[in-house]
Design a protein around this motif. Structure first.
Motif, PDB file in Angstrom:
ATOM      1  N   LYS A  74      42.958  48.501  38.389  1.00  0.00           N
ATOM      2  CA  LYS A  74      44.091  47.604  38.127  1.00  0.00           C
ATOM      3  C   LYS A  74      43.647  46.166  37.916  1.00  0.00           C
ATOM      4  O   LYS A  74      44.262  45.423  37.152  1.00  0.00           O
ATOM      5  CB  LYS A  74      45.097  47.660  39.276  1.00  0.00           C
ATOM      6  CG  LYS A  74      45.956  48.892  39.266  1.00  0.00           C
ATOM      7  CD  LYS A  74      46.990  48.825  40.365  1.00  0.00           C
ATOM      8  CE  LYS A  74      47.839  50.074  40.367  1.00  0.00           C
ATOM      9  NZ  LYS A  74      48.821  50.074  41.449  1.00  0.00           N
ATOM     10  N   ARG A  75      42.572  45.742  38.594  1.00  0.00           N
ATOM     11  CA  ARG A  75      42.089  44.364  38.481  1.00  0.00           C
ATOM     12  C   ARG A  75      41.095  44.201  37.331  1.00  0.00           C
ATOM     13  O   ARG A  75      40.575  43.109  37.108  1.00  0.00           O
ATOM     14  CB  ARG A  75      41.416  43.911  39.780  1.00  0.00           C
ATOM     15  CG  ARG A  75      42.280  43.940  41.012  1.00  0.00           C
ATOM     16  CD  ARG A  75      43.453  43.016  40.985  1.00  0.00           C
ATOM     17  NE  ARG A  75      43.112  41.631  40.777  1.00  0.00           N
ATOM     18  CZ  ARG A  75      43.954  40.643  40.930  1.00  0.00           C
ATOM     19  NH1 ARG A  75      45.171  40.882  41.336  1.00  0.00           N
ATOM     20  NH2 ARG A  75      43.578  39.417  40.689  1.00  0.00           N
ATOM     21  N   GLY A  76      40.778  45.270  36.611  1.00  0.00           N
ATOM     22  CA  GLY A  76      39.878  45.169  35.458  1.00  0.00           C
ATOM     23  C   GLY A  76      38.401  45.195  35.820  1.00  0.00           C
ATOM     24  O   GLY A  76      37.567  44.771  35.030  1.00  0.00           O
ATOM     25  N   VAL A  77      38.057  45.697  37.004  1.00  0.00           N
ATOM     26  CA  VAL A  77      36.661  45.823  37.409  1.00  0.00           C
ATOM     27  C   VAL A  77      36.199  47.234  37.046  1.00  0.00           C
ATOM     28  O   VAL A  77      36.817  48.214  37.458  1.00  0.00           O
ATOM     29  CB  VAL A  77      36.485  45.580  38.930  1.00  0.00           C
ATOM     30  CG1 VAL A  77      35.046  45.788  39.349  1.00  0.00           C
ATOM     31  CG2 VAL A  77      36.956  44.187  39.295  1.00  0.00           C
ATOM     32  N   ASP A  78      35.139  47.339  36.268  1.00  0.00           N
ATOM     33  CA  ASP A  78      34.638  48.642  35.845  1.00  0.00           C
ATOM     34  C   ASP A  78      34.090  49.405  37.047  1.00  0.00           C
ATOM     35  O   ASP A  78      33.365  48.849  37.868  1.00  0.00           O
ATOM     36  CB  ASP A  78      33.532  48.450  34.801  1.00  0.00           C
ATOM     37  CG  ASP A  78      33.269  49.717  34.016  1.00  0.00           C
ATOM     38  OD1 ASP A  78      33.256  50.800  34.634  1.00  0.00           O
ATOM     39  OD2 ASP A  78      33.073  49.624  32.798  1.00  0.00           O
TER      40      ASP A  78
END
Length: 165
Positions: A74-78
């Motif tokens: 959700k936070r865009g961390v792979d």
């Protein structure tokens, strides 16, 4: 003579986004009915870039890991940017799982990327600089082809393309 265009291939993680996802996961673990009084704990050491999950059982540790992974997405961390160790027994019959945030491109991976780009037979030059690669060419179209090729490959870590000029 035309100036060469270039871009850098890096593997970076936004630590602030990791911290935000971690804080959200801590709140969810504290509020979820099935995990509220289970004794599961999360710790994030920014300096060492490690996330430690302590849980009474391996099943609970997996649940907390899944919650944390969902928050990362959700936070865009792979998800490839976190390397999880195998669950290890800790004191008091608990289980400890440690996740390491992986940044930078290690030497073997950099060599593999460089070899793969050279095998494309495009007029590009690849230089390994510490934990990043610089790709240079006179043709911007060749650089775009390299970026598209690298996006389609899996090197076990997230790749970003920065400083495109």
């Amino acid at each position: 003579m035309a100036k060469d265009a270039s871009f850098d291939v890096v593997s970076q993680v936004d630590v602030q986004e990791v911290d935000n996802a971690f804080q959200q996961a801590v709140r969810e673990v504290a509020q979820r009915y099935d995990l509220k009084d289970s004794g599961a704990k999360l710790e994030f050491a920014k300096a060492e870039r490690t996330i430690t999950i302590s849980a009474p059982a391996e099943f609970v540790a997996r649940q907390v890991t899944d919650i944390l992974s969902a928050k990362f997405v959700k936070r865009g961390v792979d998800l490839k940017s976190v390397s999880w160790d195998a669950p290890a027994a800790a004191s008091g019959g608990t289980v400890r799982v440690v996740g390491h945030i992986v940044e930078g491109i290690d030497q073997p991976t950099a060599k593999k990327i460089s070899k793969d780009v050279r095998d494309l037979k495009l007029k590009v030059k690849v230089v390994i600089e510490a934990d990043k690669l610089r790709v240079t060419s006179a043709s911007k179209d060749a650089l775009q082809e390299v970026i598209q090729f690298l996006r389609g490959q899996d090197y076990g870590r997230p790749l970003q393309f920065i400083n495109y000029r």
